[in-house]
Design a protein around this motif. Structure first.
Motif, PDB file in Angstrom:
ATOM      1  N   PRO A  43       0.823  -1.232   0.000  1.00  0.00           N
ATOM      2  CA  PRO A  43       0.000   0.000   0.000  1.00  0.00           C
ATOM      3  C   PRO A  43       0.849   1.270   0.000  1.00  0.00           C
ATOM      4  O   PRO A  43       0.438   2.282  -0.557  1.00  0.00           O
ATOM      5  CB  PRO A  43      -0.796  -0.107   1.300  1.00  0.00           C
ATOM      6  N   PHE A  44       2.046   1.201   0.610  1.00  0.00           N
ATOM      7  CA  PHE A  44       2.953   2.349   0.615  1.00  0.00           C
ATOM      8  C   PHE A  44       3.345   2.725  -0.813  1.00  0.00           C
ATOM      9  O   PHE A  44       3.175   3.882  -1.240  1.00  0.00           O
ATOM     10  CB  PHE A  44       4.194   1.997   1.449  1.00  0.00           C
ATOM     11  N   ALA A  45       3.809   1.730  -1.588  1.00  0.00           N
ATOM     12  CA  ALA A  45       4.267   1.988  -2.961  1.00  0.00           C
ATOM     13  C   ALA A  45       3.087   2.344  -3.870  1.00  0.00           C
ATOM     14  O   ALA A  45       3.172   3.271  -4.680  1.00  0.00           O
ATOM     15  CB  ALA A  45       5.009   0.764  -3.502  1.00  0.00           C
ATOM     16  N   MET A  46       1.961   1.629  -3.706  1.00  0.00           N
ATOM     17  CA  MET A  46       0.809   1.902  -4.561  1.00  0.00           C
ATOM     18  C   MET A  46       0.267   3.301  -4.289  1.00  0.00           C
ATOM     19  O   MET A  46      -0.096   4.030  -5.212  1.00  0.00           O
ATOM     20  CB  MET A  46      -0.277   0.850  -4.335  1.00  0.00           C
ATOM     21  N   GLY A  47       0.238   3.690  -3.015  1.00  0.00           N
ATOM     22  CA  GLY A  47      -0.245   5.019  -2.641  1.00  0.00           C
ATOM     23  C   GLY A  47       0.601   6.120  -3.264  1.00  0.00           C
ATOM     24  O   GLY A  47       0.074   7.074  -3.836  1.00  0.00           O
ATOM     25  N   LEU A  48       1.925   5.979  -3.177  1.00  0.00           N
ATOM     26  CA  LEU A  48       2.809   6.987  -3.771  1.00  0.00           C
ATOM     27  C   LEU A  48       2.591   7.052  -5.279  1.00  0.00           C
ATOM     28  O   LEU A  48       2.530   8.142  -5.857  1.00  0.00           O
ATOM     29  CB  LEU A  48       4.277   6.654  -3.477  1.00  0.00           C
ATOM     30  N   ALA A  49       2.460   5.881  -5.927  1.00  0.00           N
ATOM     31  CA  ALA A  49       2.260   5.848  -7.374  1.00  0.00           C
ATOM     32  C   ALA A  49       0.945   6.537  -7.744  1.00  0.00           C
ATOM     33  O   ALA A  49       0.898   7.351  -8.671  1.00  0.00           O
ATOM     34  CB  ALA A  49       2.276   4.399  -7.868  1.00  0.00           C
ATOM     35  N   MET A  50      -0.125   6.238  -7.003  1.00  0.00           N
ATOM     36  CA  MET A  50      -1.433   6.804  -7.307  1.00  0.00           C
ATOM     37  C   MET A  50      -1.462   8.322  -7.108  1.00  0.00           C
ATOM     38  O   MET A  50      -2.048   9.054  -7.896  1.00  0.00           O
ATOM     39  CB  MET A  50      -2.510   6.160  -6.425  1.00  0.00           C
ATOM     40  N   GLY A  51      -0.848   8.797  -6.032  1.00  0.00           N
ATOM     41  CA  GLY A  51      -0.839  10.235  -5.750  1.00  0.00           C
ATOM     42  C   GLY A  51       0.040  10.993  -6.735  1.00  0.00           C
ATOM     43  O   GLY A  51      -0.295  12.094  -7.171  1.00  0.00           O
ATOM     44  N   THR A  52       1.195  10.392  -7.097  1.00  0.00           N
ATOM     45  CA  THR A  52       2.118  11.062  -8.009  1.00  0.00           C
ATOM     46  C   THR A  52       1.550  11.088  -9.428  1.00  0.00           C
ATOM     47  O   THR A  52       1.663  12.090 -10.123  1.00  0.00           O
ATOM     48  CB  THR A  52       3.484  10.350  -8.004  1.00  0.00           C
ATOM     49  N   ALA A  53       0.911   9.993  -9.860  1.00  0.00           N
ATOM     50  CA  ALA A  53       0.416   9.924 -11.239  1.00  0.00           C
ATOM     51  C   ALA A  53      -0.939  10.608 -11.400  1.00  0.00           C
ATOM     52  O   ALA A  53      -1.216  11.208 -12.421  1.00  0.00           O
ATOM     53  CB  ALA A  53       0.319   8.466 -11.688  1.00  0.00           C
ATOM     54  N   ALA A  54      -1.809  10.508 -10.380  1.00  0.00           N
ATOM     55  CA  ALA A  54      -3.197  10.931 -10.573  1.00  0.00           C
ATOM     56  C   ALA A  54      -3.727  11.826  -9.452  1.00  0.00           C
ATOM     57  O   ALA A  54      -4.934  11.836  -9.175  1.00  0.00           O
ATOM     58  CB  ALA A  54      -4.086   9.699 -10.744  1.00  0.00           C
ATOM     59  N   HIS A  55      -2.856  12.568  -8.788  1.00  0.00           N
ATOM     60  CA  HIS A  55      -3.186  13.576  -7.766  1.00  0.00           C
ATOM     61  C   HIS A  55      -4.403  13.227  -6.906  1.00  0.00           C
ATOM     62  O   HIS A  55      -4.515  12.114  -6.407  1.00  0.00           O
ATOM     63  CB  HIS A  55      -3.289  14.971  -8.405  1.00  0.00           C
ATOM     64  N   GLY A  56      -5.355  14.131  -6.749  1.00  0.00           N
ATOM     65  CA  GLY A  56      -6.489  13.935  -5.838  1.00  0.00           C
ATOM     66  C   GLY A  56      -7.413  12.795  -6.231  1.00  0.00           C
ATOM     67  O   GLY A  56      -7.979  12.120  -5.367  1.00  0.00           O
ATOM     68  N   LEU A  57      -7.571  12.575  -7.542  1.00  0.00           N
ATOM     69  CA  LEU A  57      -8.442  11.484  -7.976  1.00  0.00           C
ATOM     70  C   LEU A  57      -7.799  10.126  -7.694  1.00  0.00           C
ATOM     71  O   LEU A  57      -8.488   9.176  -7.333  1.00  0.00           O
ATOM     72  CB  LEU A  57      -8.790  11.637  -9.459  1.00  0.00           C
TER      73      LEU A  57
END
Lengths: 114, 231
Positions: free
Chosen positions: B178-192
């Motif tokens: 979840p740590f890596a996925m969270g960073l990827a999601m926030g960096t690639a797709a901001h608030g959404l």
């Protein structure tokens, strides 16, 4: 709930004032987020003061983007003219960012003994 | 008779909430990436407004109030960050490195792909800050000479796409932490990406929220270097 909302909005306002004053290239809300973190850490705010308001907003975060999505209709002409280049670049680049960020985070976190 | 009513915030807010609630029911029944409630809701509202010939500005009377709540919602991300602070501090260096790598990858790939398409400079500059959260992306676009409204539209589309396919794509690549996925999601797709991540994992959502801010700062700082390198 009301106290939480007052704290969240108040910190955003302080963030807006600070970013304008110091000419930071950041939205006030991001500075407000850091101020909330610092305030909780320093014991100025208690978790149960902000918990209800924060939960309400965060569990419905996606909903708040709907109006921005509808806003796309205003630029429909511009987007229609360049739709192929824009959609390939946006989608492919997003996948690349997901891969680069996710892989490096996972690799570095494991290497760090976690 | 009804037109004065359409101009009140009641119309935009009610339309959004009712449509979103229906779209969420559909999504719970058939949880397919394509039925992402944000995309379905936005598409239905666009269709509805176009069919009834209601201008966007009238919808925005209510829509802007929901959009305004994004501000305090970003501030609220400080709470999950505080609650998981020990885990974050122990992973501070991997976080900074991963988000920086993602920021560079975003600028290089987005501008690179448009260069291959032979797009003009205005388009390329508008696309460059695409993975950054809307308020920061607008500021960056303005500074480097992009078309600001186009940047705003690209940012929302990018966020929708990333939020939609992100978790499945990450799992396909073996990114399950979840740590890596969270960073990827926030960096690639901001608030959404963050909104979607919060539905999957609380801690991952907090990391995604942190990376919105980090990616914004890093991109704003390094983008002038890449702009100078453009032919």
């Amino acid at each position: 709930m009301l106290r939480g909302m007052a704290i969240l909005l108040g910190l955003q306002l302080v963030g807006e004032v600070l970013t304008r004053w110091l000419e930071m290239p950041l939205p006030g809300s991001v500075v407000g987020m850091l101020l909330l973190l610092a305030g909780l850490r320093a014991g100025i705010f208690r978790v149960d003061w902000v918990k209800d308001a924060a939960e309400l907003l965060l569990s419905n975060l996606s909903l708040l983007f709907v109006p921005a999505g509808v806003g796309v209709m205003v630029y429909a002409d511009l987007i229609a003219r360049h739709w192929l280049a824009l959609s390939v670049a946006a989608s492919l680049s997003t996948l690349i960012v997901l891969a680069v960020t996710g892989w490096s985070a996972q690799y570095l976190a494991r290497k760090g003994g976690k | 008779m009804l037109s004065p009513l359409v101009q009140t915030p009641l119309f935009g807010i009610t339309l959004t909430l009712v449509t979103y609630e229906l779209a969420s029911c559909v999504y719970r029944r058939w949880p397919l990436a394509l039925l992402n409630p944000v995309i379905v809701t936005a598409a239905c509202i666009i269709l509805f407004l176009s069919l009834l010939d209601i201008p966007y500005a009238q919808y925005a009377a209510g829509g802007d109030i929901l959009l305004f709540l994004l501000g305090p919602a970003v501030v609220a991300l400080g709470l999950p960050l505080y609650q998981r602070r020990a885990e974050i501090i122990s992973r501070l260096l991997p976080t900074l490195c991963a988000v920086s790598a993602g920021a560079v990858a975003s600028i290089v790939s987005a501008t690179g792909i448009l260069l291959l398409f032979g797009s003009d400079t205005g388009l390329i500059l508008s696309m460059a800050p695409k993975s950054v959260t809307t308020p920061i992306a607008i500021g960056i676009s303005e500074k480097i000479g992009g078309i600001v409204p186009l940047t705003a539209a690209i940012v929302v589309v990018t966020g929708c796409f990333g939020g939609m396919v992100g978790p499945t794509f990450c799992r396909l690549l073996g990114i399950r932490d979840p740590f890596a996925m969270g960073l990827a999601m926030g960096t690639a797709a901001h608030g959404l990406g963050t909104g979607r991540m919060l539905e999957i994992d609380r801690f991952g959502g907090a990391m995604a929220g942190l990376s919105i801010g980090l990616n914004g700062v890093i991109t704003a700082a390094i983008i002038p270097i890449f702009v100078a390198l453009l032919p």
